[in-house]
Design an enzyme around this catalytic site. Structure first.
Site, PDB file in Angstrom:
ATOM      1  CD  GLU A 353       8.844  -3.139  -3.558  1.00 41.21           C
ATOM      2  OE1 GLU A 353       9.638  -4.032  -3.859  1.00 41.21           O
ATOM      3  OE2 GLU A 353       8.024  -3.271  -2.637  1.00 41.21           O
TER       4      GLU A 353
HETATM    5  C1  TNX Z   1      10.975  -5.449  -1.159  1.00 41.36           C
HETATM    6  S1  TNX Z   1      12.731  -3.170  -1.122  1.00 41.36           S
HETATM    7  C2  TNX Z   1      10.171  -4.626  -0.415  1.00 41.36           C
HETATM    8  C3  TNX Z   1       9.161  -5.208   0.475  1.00 41.36           C
HETATM    9  C4  TNX Z   1       9.161  -6.705   0.418  1.00 41.36           C
HETATM   10  C5  TNX Z   1      10.569  -7.222   0.300  1.00 41.36           C
HETATM   11  C6  TNX Z   1      10.703  -8.712   0.334  1.00 41.36           C
HETATM   12  C7  TNX Z   1      11.446  -2.570  -0.435  1.00 41.36           C
HETATM   13  C8  TNX Z   1      11.589  -1.227   0.050  1.00 41.36           C
HETATM   14  N1  TNX Z   1      10.308  -3.267  -0.334  1.00 41.36           N
HETATM   15  O1  TNX Z   1       7.890  -4.698   0.203  1.00 41.36           O
HETATM   16  O2  TNX Z   1       8.571  -7.177   1.571  1.00 41.36           O
HETATM   17  O3  TNX Z   1      11.105  -6.743  -0.897  1.00 41.36           O
HETATM   18  O4  TNX Z   1      12.044  -9.099   0.399  1.00 41.36           O
END
Ligand code: TNX
Length: 545
Positions: A353
């Site tokens: 992300e």
């Molecule tokens: C996605 S999927 C994230 C996290 C968040 C989470 C909450 C991924 C690799 N990262 O940064 O904490 O969703 O469900």
């Protein structure tokens, strides 16, 4: 040999032959007292001078034997019981002394009986060179007189002990184990659990409990998500403000904290003693606000514009700065210290992300991180987005959403670790009424977390490309560890079975075993969710958080 150990093989000619060890294709018979078969066996055994009438296992002991989670590769129950007494002795060679102490502790903790240690004990641990068991498999055999656990190494012995913990059953003031044989080994090498200590900090004691719980289910990797926008949780001596400033707070404010290097080493050692390898993650180049707060000189827009500590729950708003060489000194120093502290071969660089990092920058970042990690002699692990960069055989991409990234990673020679967010993101709610957790990926009931097959998850991704399965729990909504437990249990034992068990599994069969397992979770003091999909054998209340 006892009557209760008699095995019969039906040969091709239709004849029954009496055996004292179980070959392939044999059937184990459990004759009922006074049944024709029982009398036949008794008569044969008397003729052979073998008969002695042993107590039959209780229904609970039978259920324990048939109900092990994760389900063993093969399990054949006999018809008697082994009973623990005040004179039960454990034998083990000197190299297994630590595990024999562990076994004593387990037996004493569960039964109140403190077994002795000595030669020719009734309960034995031993090493074998039977390579069919692999590095982590074990054989557990129970006769009315003996319990023997054999494995090629310590991890297998440890797993045999975990299975035995589930077999020990109280019966009218005594503790018994049903007679039988289990031969067991894991399907996947990487059976992981991730915990996010960045959004809410968890103490060393919490992590030790987590390690106790995951290792009971034969999970062998603890992935620690040690940094994020809201907090930096590991002391780095060459960049001390990361923890001192970046560790000050957490989601919702207050609290926070970090592990000193001594504490981290203590966690690593505690995990290692339970055959769990720690995989530390520093999330880069996004999810980096806490570090930028501590060292504003890393910030692209300059020191004067440095961000403040962040206590919210947005993701994807921060990034490291590609054009500053200091960025790479920072990453190199951090990875070096982590590599020195971490005996396992993996360093996780996050990589998820990075919404505000321009794509060409992102790719260059990951390529440089890979070189930094590999220069430390480690395998780089990163979330699936890293598949956009030049990943190679020294890389593991952690799948959470995109089939394309998973297939791209494998096409480039990397392996994939499966953490599909619709199945194993354990911060997802069970249903719309679950108090904590999120629902952005899915509502995940206990059957959803169990009833999937790693090998048919991503089209074109076969077992060769998969290193294993890992269940993450993200921490935004978790105020304390009891909140985590409620979301972890009972989904985590099912995911452990997905990762461990070879051969067929079915939800309908598993839900019966899980229903009986509720009691065990309660005895372990776990705060667990009583899913309406399962008929729970005992009616204990969940501990209020
Ligand atoms: C996605 S999927 C994230 C996290 C968040 C989470 C909450 C991924 C690799 N990262 O940064 O904490 O969703 O469900």
């Amino acid at each position: 040999m006892e009557l209760t150990e008699l095995l019969i093989e039906r040969t091709k000619s239709g004849k029954n032959i009496l055996l004292n060890s179980r070959p392939k294709n044999s059937v184990m018979l459990n004759p009922q007292p006074n049944s024709k078969l029982y009398c036949y066996l008794l008569a044969m055994a008397v003729t052979a001078g073998l008969a002695s009438c042993m107590p039959k296992p209780s229904v609970d002991a039978i259920n324990s034997f048939d109900g092990v989670i994760p389900k063993p590769a093969s399990s054949v129950r006999g018809d008697g019981v082994f009973t623990f007494t005040g004179s039960t002795v454990i034998s083990a060679p000197p190299e297994l002394d630590r595990l024999s102490t562990e076994l004593s502790r387990v037996i004493a903790g569960k039964t109140g009986i403190i077994p002795g240690k000595g030669d020719a004990g009734q309960v034995s641990l031993s090493l074998t060179d039977d390579s069919s068991l692999g590095a982590e498999g074990y054989k557990l055999s129970v006769t009315p007189k003996n319990i023997a656990i054999e494995a090629t190494g310590e991890a297998g012995i440890f797993y045999g002990i975990q299975t035995l913990r589930q077999l020990l059953t109280p019966n009218r003031g005594e503790w018994e184990v049903a007679v039988g044989r289990i031969e067991d080994m894991p399907n996947y090498e990487w059976r992981g659990a991730m915990i996010d200590v960045a959004r809410h900090f968890f103490s060393v004691e919490d992590l030790k409990r987590y390690i106790d719980l995951i290792s009971f289910y034969k999970l062998n990797r603890l992935h620690l998500h040690l940094s994020d926008d809201q907090g930096w949780r590991i002391e780095i001596k060459s960049w001390p403000k990361l923890a001192e400033i970046g560790g000050k707070t957490q989601v919702g404010g207050g609290g926070g904290g970090f592990y000193t290097q001594e504490q981290y080493k203590d966690i690593v050692a505690y995990a290692e003693a339970r055959y769990v390898m720690v995989v530390p993650e520093i999330d880069l180049p996004g999810h980096i606000n806490a570090a930028l707060t501590a060292y504003p000189e890393l910030y692209c827009k300059g020191v004067g514009n440095a961000p403040a500590l962040y206590e919210g729950t947005e993701v994807g708003f921060s990034t490291l700065c590609l054009k500053k060489e200091l960025t790479f000194k920072f990453v190199t120093d951090v990875m070096h210290e982590l590599a020195m502290l971490t005996p396992g071969p993996y360093l996780h660089i996050g990589g998820d992300e990075a919404h505000v990092t321009p794509k060409p920058d992102y790719i260059e970042f990951i390529n440089r991180f890979r070189k930094i990690v590999q220069a430390e002699g480690k395998v780089m692990v990163g979330w699936e987005e890293i598949a956009q960069a030049d990943v190679d055989a020294g890389v593991i991409a952690q799948h959470w959403h995109s089939a394309e990234y998973a297939t791209a990673a494998v096409a480039k020679g990397a392996k994939v670790l499966l953490s599909p967010s619709t199945k194993v993101y354990l911060d997802m709610k069970y249903d719309s009424t679950t108090e904590r957790g999120y629902d952005w990926a899915a509502l995940i009931e206990v059957d959803d977390a169990y009833d999937w097959n790693p090998e048919s998850l991503v089209p074109g991704l076969s077992k060769d490309g998969i290193v294993g399965v890992e269940a993450p729990i993200w921490g935004e909504t978790l105020r304390h560890f009891k909140d985590a437990e409620y979301l972890l249990f009972p989904r985590l034992p099912g995911i452990a079975e997905v990762a461990w068990t070879t051969g067929d599994r079915s939800w309908d069969e598993y839900r019966v075993r899980l229903g009986r397992h509720g009691k065990t979770m309660t005895e372990m003091g776990i705060n667990w969710y009583r899913s309406p999909l399962v008929e729970w054998a005992a009616d204990e209340e969940t501990v209020a958080p």
